[in-house]
Design a protein around this motif. Structure first.
Motif, mmCIF file in Angstrom:
data_model
loop_
_atom_site.group_PDB
_atom_site.id
_atom_site.type_symbol
_atom_site.label_atom_id
_atom_site.label_comp_id
_atom_site.label_asym_id
_atom_site.label_seq_id
_atom_site.Cartn_x
_atom_site.Cartn_y
_atom_site.Cartn_z
ATOM 1 N N UNK A 21 7.197 -2.153 -2.574
ATOM 2 C CA UNK A 21 7.883 -3.474 -2.115
ATOM 3 C C UNK A 21 8.250 -4.336 -1.228
ATOM 4 N N UNK A 22 7.923 -5.540 -1.027
ATOM 5 C CA UNK A 22 8.476 -6.550 0.012
ATOM 6 C C UNK A 22 10.022 -6.326 0.135
ATOM 7 N N UNK A 23 10.743 -6.209 -0.459
ATOM 8 C CA UNK A 23 12.166 -5.783 -0.792
ATOM 9 C C UNK A 23 12.196 -4.359 0.426
ATOM 10 N N UNK A 24 11.243 -3.319 -0.606
ATOM 11 C CA UNK A 24 11.455 -1.550 0.269
ATOM 12 C C UNK A 24 11.282 -1.719 1.731
ATOM 13 N N UNK A 25 10.220 -2.385 2.289
ATOM 14 C CA UNK A 25 9.872 -2.705 3.426
ATOM 15 C C UNK A 25 10.335 -3.546 4.584
ATOM 16 N N UNK A 26 11.424 -4.326 4.021
ATOM 17 C CA UNK A 26 12.574 -4.814 4.573
ATOM 18 C C UNK A 26 13.588 -3.737 4.784
ATOM 19 N N UNK A 27 13.563 -2.949 3.889
ATOM 20 C CA UNK A 27 15.514 -1.735 4.379
ATOM 21 C C UNK A 27 14.923 -1.015 4.850
ATOM 22 N N UNK A 28 13.183 -0.371 4.655
ATOM 23 C CA UNK A 28 12.743 0.733 5.873
ATOM 24 C C UNK A 28 13.416 -0.080 6.812
ATOM 25 N N UNK A 29 12.038 -1.541 7.423
ATOM 26 C CA UNK A 29 12.612 -1.335 8.857
ATOM 27 C C UNK A 29 13.553 -1.571 9.344
ATOM 28 N N UNK A 30 14.593 -2.524 8.301
ATOM 29 C CA UNK A 30 15.394 -1.604 8.986
ATOM 30 C C UNK A 30 16.902 -0.814 9.031
ATOM 31 N N UNK A 31 16.678 -0.060 8.554
ATOM 32 C CA UNK A 31 17.482 1.546 8.881
ATOM 33 C C UNK A 31 16.708 1.743 10.011
ATOM 34 N N UNK A 32 15.319 1.690 9.978
ATOM 35 C CA UNK A 32 14.472 3.101 10.731
ATOM 36 C C UNK A 32 15.085 2.407 12.162
ATOM 37 N N UNK A 33 15.179 0.828 12.141
ATOM 38 C CA UNK A 33 15.207 -0.023 13.294
ATOM 39 C C UNK A 33 16.924 0.632 13.888
ATOM 40 N N UNK A 34 17.898 0.674 12.972
ATOM 41 C CA UNK A 34 19.186 1.093 13.704
ATOM 42 C C UNK A 34 18.608 2.588 14.250
ATOM 43 N N UNK A 35 18.352 3.140 13.365
ATOM 44 C CA UNK A 35 18.513 4.941 13.767
ATOM 45 C C UNK A 35 17.433 5.104 14.977
ATOM 46 N N UNK A 36 16.479 4.269 14.717
ATOM 47 C CA UNK A 36 15.666 4.386 16.423
ATOM 48 C C UNK A 36 16.673 4.432 17.133
ATOM 49 N N UNK A 37 16.918 2.863 17.572
ATOM 50 C CA UNK A 37 17.900 2.176 18.268
ATOM 51 C C UNK A 37 18.856 3.239 18.515
ATOM 52 N N UNK A 38 19.740 3.904 17.539
ATOM 53 C CA UNK A 38 21.030 4.875 17.867
ATOM 54 C C UNK A 38 20.211 6.052 18.590
ATOM 55 N N UNK A 39 19.319 6.446 18.277
ATOM 56 C CA UNK A 39 18.441 7.799 18.979
ATOM 57 C C UNK A 39 17.928 7.793 20.008
ATOM 58 N N UNK A 151 10.907 3.727 -5.214
ATOM 59 C CA UNK A 151 10.267 2.610 -4.891
ATOM 60 C C UNK A 151 9.523 3.768 -3.381
ATOM 61 N N UNK A 152 10.537 4.122 -2.541
ATOM 62 C CA UNK A 152 10.351 5.213 -1.332
ATOM 63 C C UNK A 152 9.043 6.472 -1.695
ATOM 64 N N UNK A 153 10.140 6.804 -2.431
ATOM 65 C CA UNK A 153 8.706 7.768 -3.599
ATOM 66 C C UNK A 153 8.243 7.641 -3.442
ATOM 67 N N UNK A 154 7.650 6.717 -4.502
ATOM 68 C CA UNK A 154 6.261 6.996 -4.653
ATOM 69 C C UNK A 154 4.920 6.070 -3.995
ATOM 70 N N UNK A 155 5.297 5.191 -2.444
ATOM 71 C CA UNK A 155 4.647 4.995 -1.313
ATOM 72 C C UNK A 155 5.379 6.044 -0.259
ATOM 73 N N UNK A 156 5.426 6.869 -0.374
ATOM 74 C CA UNK A 156 5.825 7.919 0.887
ATOM 75 C C UNK A 156 4.799 7.878 2.172
ATOM 76 N N UNK A 157 3.633 8.002 2.439
ATOM 77 C CA UNK A 157 2.705 7.753 2.702
ATOM 78 C C UNK A 157 2.486 6.752 4.131
#
Length: 1126
Positions: A21-39, A151-157
């Motif tokens: 979903x769009x909500x999940x997509x936005x959350x994933x983008x935010x979290x992954x941006x933080x993690x990638x930036x920190x790493x 939602x992440x579990x269902x659309x893991x790929x």
């Protein structure tokens, strides 16, 4: 990241493509941006300014937020399950580490660049620690986070693809911004990248992937602590030891300038290793606290490293106490597919689930064997196997992981006699075998307690086995209920899944229990009130059915308890698995059995493993397969399985190969079918040529019909079934094409044009004209002739190799490759390696199995009789009778109520049997044949049981005792009226005996002949077309042939000598070779995971069983000691 991107893209294209979903997509983008930036900031910007000790140990601080989440979860929990002080101490230690780390630099060697790097490093580790939020999302009881996780579990790929792309983009952006801001030149960066980074990245990717795989293997093998947690804790310490040990090595004067790599060019890998080692050590030795030996700075450095390490240990100490199951699913062990390459050991620990899923409920397994005309020895195998399982898992009051119940469905168990319908000789044999089995296992064992019950379908015998488990023998009367194997399967499916599992709800409803309470219970279990009035509602997946398994067996199957437990593991841990089968071993003697042993071996070694790895197994054989109750009760599975054949194709697909059709229905409904190579079962194979051909006459057309049905719905099936991809459908299409063109290929392989076409054509014509038995006799003669021809073909190929002075010819490579592949495959199955001896016989019989048998099967497709066991052979030989009597006299006659013939007669009360009807059995007729005795029992109002005929009678010394048991218990057992109504309704709806309608039978026969003619024409037209095309290309010769240079074993080649190969032959060779190589690779993969499963089983189940046996032995000794003392 790159490996995850490739894997997820593959799965997205060929398997699941669910979008988040769009909500999940936005959350994933935010979290992954933080993690990638920190790493990226931590590893690229900050860490180059720190020493090796700090760089290695600061990675452990990424566990800080995980510890915070654990504290919050424990505070919010209603009931605390863990010590909250451990994560609190972890937070304090990590924060202390940050402070000491800052002090060691700010106080002793402060600079603007260092100060910025310290701040970026701390912020970077905190950003990276957000990565494992999903591990604790379900503990906070926040609906937003729970919805996101679901939602992440269902659309893991898709989520993994987005995550990987975000990581790559952010990392690239950080590198692109840092190089000019730091004043470095792209030229030096490019040089470093080309000389160092590429090789290091390749090594890191390979090693990290292997590390993760070994971690998963360790967890599946139940080696969580010693092979996962402990090595991960020691990884950081080990890395430091490796780098700090050679501190005495002489170091280069300087390597801090950007021009260093331009002036110093290592010439070998050893020089590169030396350079990297010395450069890493220099980062520590050049620090001011090391040069001037500042104790305070060194103390801060050491204490900060120790604090971070202890903080990681305390935040992940929960893993040490996790209770996991053997071969636990990877997704149940770890939250994310992704592991962090820069934080490998930390990410593996923090990615381990904080809570493994809830405890698996007890599984109930119903073993259902179908019998018909089995012999004494065959019945003995299945009964002994059931008694083994009864001993392995006794019925106790304690909660166990699995409980067993045994059912035998005996087809056509009655015969006509003067007084009505009575049990036939095969039913007698079965009762004899059941009475003997306790004596085989242990002396002085009590005979199984027996109940005899009249039923609407015939009769039922109920036994309580020595260890408390229940066995039911359902004797079917074909005049009352539909017979044959598929209808017996339908009978036990509806009885077990429809009646037995839901009987409690009927009883409570009829007892007047409050509807509100019953509604609540039905809601919890997944039932609706509609089920109260309908036995066959299957719209909801019920937890009871999820935990109910049915082990389908044949009447001659022999297996060990471990084989059953290994299959249970597959269904227990993988909810998408609807069925699982084991390795079937044919037993018997003679050339036909030898041929089948190698044929079964090759089919399981290569074909079944390839189906398991690439997609799903297409056929789970009914002689030994475990089915999930929920899968069988799914829409369009069991209901459709009850369909009565009404068209010609139905008779072929439904009744000739019922096992394969049931699996086809499961696959089309989205369930997965698996194969476990360690689960061994043994079943009798046809020992004569006629029985073998008749068996395969059923299997061949039904296999083709079901495969075509599955491929016809391939698009829809691949959408519904996540295990079946479009590539797998393509693989099956190629395999089907190879099977169809098999006869023509055999002809091309062994002879010239005339000799290739004439004999099969003549046999094809004869099959249309002659009777089935005559066809088989002709096929037997032709098989012998073709075997000689096949031997000549093999020898001619070998002779040609010798003549050409090279084995690098198309035919030579093909033959040698086949032999080497089969030998290697057999070597990887060491317990079955001896089967390669039968490989020569298998190769000689290829024309019989893949040419003559195919012709016979296709032409006789209209014959829908069973073909095997049509007429019963002699039930038992005199030798068997003699042996059985000796066994019974030696062991079973220890019953306390049987001491002598006279004593046993005195035990019977006078009023039990009237003197006029008391049977007289002379001593010289001590056999197990049933004696018709009408018994008048005054205590139960002269009830007469006709069908039983005193099935208990086995030998004269046990007859009297068993008769008394029969009168005291069996005659007083009656089937409940509700169950009688159930059987009558089931018979009326699905299992009424088929009425003979001559007109309908003639119509079906005509339709079958028409279907046979169509299939025969299409099948052999394809083969004729293949033959004509091949011979046409060979006739044209050099114009279209492909020239292959002659290559000698030493690597040289002669340009003047070439081998000519027509395009069709080359295409066939390449296709067949590719299929074999694919199957070989799949076999290697499957062997590894079979070994993992078996080791896990040996480490858990066998140890547990031995411990239980040892405890039971100790208890027995204690009781004996107390009794002796008393």
């Amino acid at each position: 990241i790159v490996l995850l991107l490739l894997k997820s893209t593959w799965k997205f294209i060929f398997k699941s493509a669910t979008m988040p979903s769009k909500k999940t997509l936005f959350w994933v983008l935010c979290v992954e941006f933080l993690v990638a930036l920190g790493a990226a900031v931590l590893t690229i910007v900050s860490m180059p300014h720190f020493d090796i000790v700090t760089n290695v140990m600061i990675l452990n601080s990424v566990s800080i937020l995980s510890a915070v989440f654990q504290v919050v979860a424990e505070c919010l929990a209603k009931e605390r399950k863990r010590l909250i002080m451990l994560p609190v101490c972890s937070i304090l230690l990590i924060v202390t580490g940050y402070m000491l780390f800052a002090i060691s630099y700010l106080v002793f060697e402060s600079s603007l660049e260092i100060n910025i790097s310290i701040g970026l490093a701390i912020v970077g580790t905190i950003c990276v620690s957000v990565n494992w939020w999903e591990n604790y999302s379900t503990l906070f009881a926040v609906s937003f986070l729970e919805d996101i996780s679901r939602d992440i579990a269902q659309s893991r790929n898709v989520v993994c693809i987005i995550s990987s792309l975000m990581r790559i983009l952010v990392t690239s952006a950080v590198v692109g911004a840092y190089v000019p801001l730091s004043g470095r030149e792209w030229k030096s960066v490019k040089l470093i990248f080309e000389t160092v980074v590429v090789s290091l990245v390749a090594i890191q990717m390979t090693s990290s992937a292997l590390c993760r795989w070994f971690v998963v293997v360790a967890c599946k093998m139940h080696a969580l602590r010693r092979s996962f947690v402990l090595p991960m804790y020691l990884a950081s310490i080990t890395v430091l030891a490796v780098f700090l040990f050679p501190t005495a090595v002489r170091l280069p004067k300087s390597n801090q300038t950007s021009t260093f790599f331009e002036t110093f060019q290592p010439k070998s890998s050893d020089e590169w290793l030396y350079l990297m080692l010395t450069d890493a050590i220099r980062t520590l030795n050049t620090r001011d606290i090391m040069v001037h030996k500042k104790t305070g700075g060194l103390a801060c450095l050491g204490c900060s490293a120790l604090s971070w390490w202890l903080g990681l240990m305390l935040s992940t100490v929960y893993i040490w106490y996790l209770k996991i199951h053997r071969i636990e699913r990877t997704q149940d062990l770890f939250v994310r597919r992704m592991y962090e390459g820069a934080f490998l050991e930390q990410s593996m620990l923090l990615n381990t689930r904080f809570e493994i899923r809830k405890r698996i409920k007890e599984k109930k397994v119903f073993l259902c064997a179908t019998m018909w005309h089995e012999t004494y020895d065959e019945m003995m195998k299945i009964i002994i196997s059931m008694f083994r399982l009864d001993k392995y898992r006794p019925k106790t009051k304690e909660q166990r992981d699995v409980a067993f119940e045994f059912h035998i469905y005996f087809d056509d168990a009655f015969k006509d006699v003067d007084n009505g319908r009575h049990a036939n000789e095969y039913a007698e044999i079965l009762v004899d075998v059941i009475k003997e089995d306790p004596c085989i296992f242990k002396q002085k064992a009590a005979l199984p307690r027996q109940k005899i019950i009249n039923t609407p379908y015939g009769g039922r015998l109920e036994y309580t086995l020595p260890k408390g488990n229940l066995m039911m023998v359902h004797l079917k009367d074909k005049t009352l209920i539909r017979h044959k194997k598929r209808w017996s399967q339908i009978m036990y499916l509806y009885y077990i899944l429809g009646w037995r599992l839901n009987r409690q709800y009927f009883e409570e409803f009829e007892a007047g229990k409050e509807l509100d309470s019953l509604k609540e219970r039905l809601k919890v279990s997944g039932l609706t009130l509609d089920f109260i009035t309908s036995f066959f509602s299957r719209k909801n997946t019920i937890s009871t059915r999820e935990n109910t398994y049915i082990l389908a067996l044949d009447g001659d199957t022999d297996f060990q308890p471990s084989a059953v437990m290994l299959l249970i593991d597959r269904l227990k841990l993988y909810p998408e698995v609807g069925a699982a089968c084991g390795r079937i071993h044919p037993t018997g003697t003679g050339p036909m059995v030898w041929y089948q042993k190698f044929e079964y071996a090759v089919g399981h070694w290569l074909q079944k493993t390839a189906e398991h790895v690439f997609g799903c197994v297409l056929c789970s054989p009914g002689c030994f397969s475990l089915f999930r109750g929920a899968a069988l009760m799914d829409d369009n599975v069991m209901k459709r399985y009850t369909t009565k054949a009404s068209e010609a194709s139905h008779y072929v697909q439904y009744d000739q190969g019922e096992d394969r059709w049931l699996c086809t229905l499961l696959l089309q409904q989205g369930w997965r079918v698996e194969y476990n190579a360690a689960s061994d079962a043994y079943t009798n194979a046809p020992q004569d040529f006629k029985e073998f051909y008749n068996q395969r006459r059923r299997w061949g057309p039904s296999t083709m019909a079901n495969t075509i049905d599955l491929l016809g719905s391939g698009g829809l099936t691949s959408q519904r079934n996540s295990s079946i991809s479009k590539l797998y459908i393509l693989y099956q299409i190629i395999s089907m094409a190879a099977s169809i063109l098999g006869p023509a290929t055999i002809c091309l392989m062994i002879s010239a044009l005339t000799l290739a076409i004439v004999p099969p054509t003549v046999y094809l014509i004869l099959c249309f004209k002659l009777k089935s038995d005559t066809q088989i006799k002709i096929a037997a003669i032709m098989s012998v002739l073709y075997a000689f021809l096949m031997a000549g073909t093999i020898l001619s190929i070998i002779g040609d190799l010798v003549k050409q002075n090279t084995f690098l010819t198309p035919s030579g490579l093909f033959l040698i490759g086949m032999v080497v592949l089969y030998i290697i495959t057999a070597a990887l199955h060491p317990q079955e390696f001896s089967l390669v001896i039968y490989g020569l016989l298998y190769f000689l019989c290829i024309p019989s199995g893949y040419l003559l048998l195919v012709i016979y099967s296709i032409v006789n497709m209209n014959n829908v009789t069973w073909g095997t066991r049509e007429t019963g052979s002699q039930a038992k030989t005199t030798a068997v009778d003699t042996i059985k009597k000796k066994v019974m006299n030696a062991t079973c006659c220890k019953c306390p109520c049987v001491e002598s013939e006279d004593l046993s007669e005195k035990i019977l009360p006078a009023e039990t049997i009237t003197q006029t009807e008391k049977p007289h059995i002379p001593l010289e007729t001590q056999s197990s044949s049933l004696v018709l005795i009408k018994v008048s029992v005054t205590s139960i109002n002269n009830i007469i049981i006709f069908w039983v005929d005193l099935l208990n009678l086995t030998t004269i010394k046990t007859n009297i005792c068993l008769i008394q048991k029969c009168f005291n218990s069996a005659f007083l057992n009656h089937m409940l009226q509700d169950e009688i109504d159930f059987w009558r309704e089931l018979q009326k709806k699905y299992l009424e005996p088929l009425k003979e309608n001559k007109e309908q039978q003639e119509k079906v026969a005509d339709d079958l002949r028409e279907l046979r003619n169509k299939v025969t024409f299409a099948f052999f037209f394809c083969n004729a077309l293949w033959l004509v095309a091949t011979f046409f290309l060979q006739a044209i010769g050099d114009l279209v042939s492909i020239k292959i240079p002659k290559i000698y074993p030493n690597g040289t080649y002669d340009p003047t000598e070439v081998f000519s190969l027509d395009p069709i032959a080359l295409m066939f060779l390449l296709s067949f070779t590719v299929l074999l190589l694919m199957q070989f690779v799949a076999m290697l993969y499957h062997r590894i995971y079979t070994l993992i499963h078996f080791v896990a089983y040996a480490d858990t189940e066998i140890k547990s069983y031995r411990k239980q046996s040892h405890q039971s032995h100790q208890v027995s000794q204690w009781i004996t000691h107390k009794m002796m003392t008393f």
